[in-house]
Design a protein around this motif. Structure first.
Motif, short mmCIF file in Angstrom:
data_model
loop_
_atom_site.label_atom_id
_atom_site.label_comp_id
_atom_site.label_asym_id
_atom_site.label_seq_id
_atom_site.Cartn_x
_atom_site.Cartn_y
_atom_site.Cartn_z
N ARG A 237 72.24 -8.93 55.57
CA ARG A 237 72.95 -9.58 54.48
C ARG A 237 73.97 -10.56 55.05
O ARG A 237 74.62 -10.26 56.06
N PRO A 238 74.13 -11.71 54.41
CA PRO A 238 75.06 -12.70 54.96
C PRO A 238 76.52 -12.37 54.65
O PRO A 238 76.82 -11.72 53.66
N TYR A 239 77.38 -12.81 55.54
CA TYR A 239 78.81 -12.84 55.26
C TYR A 239 79.02 -14.14 54.48
O TYR A 239 78.44 -15.18 54.83
N VAL A 240 79.84 -14.10 53.44
CA VAL A 240 80.06 -15.28 52.60
C VAL A 240 81.55 -15.44 52.34
O VAL A 240 82.24 -14.46 52.01
N ALA A 241 82.04 -16.67 52.48
CA ALA A 241 83.43 -17.00 52.14
C ALA A 241 83.42 -18.12 51.11
O ALA A 241 82.62 -19.05 51.20
N GLY B 20 85.22 -8.20 49.64
CA GLY B 20 84.29 -7.22 49.11
C GLY B 20 83.11 -7.08 50.04
O GLY B 20 83.01 -7.78 51.05
N ALA B 21 82.19 -6.19 49.69
CA ALA B 21 81.03 -5.93 50.52
C ALA B 21 80.02 -7.07 50.45
O ALA B 21 80.00 -7.84 49.49
N THR B 22 79.20 -7.17 51.49
CA THR B 22 78.12 -8.16 51.49
C THR B 22 77.22 -7.90 50.29
O THR B 22 77.18 -6.79 49.75
N ARG B 23 76.48 -8.93 49.88
CA ARG B 23 75.61 -8.82 48.71
C ARG B 23 74.15 -8.99 49.12
O ARG B 23 73.83 -9.74 50.03
#
Length: 187
Positions: free
Chosen positions: A43-47, A113-116
């Motif tokens: 799962r990607p890290y997203v900012a 929050g957690a990865t999606r």
């Protein structure tokens, strides 16, 4: 002819104030984590953040990263990236990291929050409420960055003017780590 008396002019003034529309504005972001055909998917890290014209951060809106696993029922303490709560890999979000991520205290309430998993997600923010806060009038960019272990990295940005006078949808399309990103601005 006798005119009606105004017994309480203060209540008349209050009625006029309550009929005035609120000056709150909304900002919604819909972003897509696309399916990727690979043998080992992470799962990607997203900012997600807002930048001013000078590229400084106006507001950190969201940060999805691997959250610490375990808890009272865990048999052994977590090892590897889970031991740090996933923060070890946050510098992989290179643009976010340089623009203010390294100064953040994590986890950030209402932001991290957690990865999606693969799917479409909507984030909504209101003027005057955290994390959007009181955004001053001006030119901004919504920036969305995604990075994935054993995968790629992608950054999308959508320029906009704040505040808006009419509901304004703006879009950007990712090519690899991000799908469609839509910014909806409402007065």
């Amino acid at each position: 002819m006798k005119l009606p008396s105004m017994r309480n002019p203060f209540s008349v003034a209050l009625c006029g104030l309550t009929a005035t529309p609120a000056l709150a504005a909304d900002l919604s972001v819909t972003l897509q984590v696309p399916p990727i055909d690979t043998a080992e998917y992470h799962r990607p890290y997203v900012a997600v953040w807002l930048e001013r014209e000078d590229r400084s951060v106006a507001s950190q809106l969201a940060l999805w990263y691997q959250q610490k696993r375990g808890g009272p029922a865990a048999a052994a303490p977590p090892m590897g990236p889970a031991a740090e709560g996933g923060t070890k890999w946050l510098p992989d979000l290179r643009q976010w990291w340089r623009r203010g991520g390294r100064e953040m205290s994590l986890p950030a309430d209402g932001v991290s929050g957690a990865t999606r998993a693969v799917g479409e997600y909507e984030l909504s923010f209101s003027q005057g409420r955290a994390p959007l806060g009181d955004l001053a009038p001006g030119a901004y960019k919504l920036v969305v960055e995604a990075a994935r272990e054993d995968g790629g990295r992608e950054v999308l940005d959508i320029p906009f003017q704040w505040p808006v006078k009419t509901t304004t949808p703006l879009k950007a399309q990712g090519k690899s780590e991000l799908g469609a990103v839509t910014l909806l601005l409402k007065p």
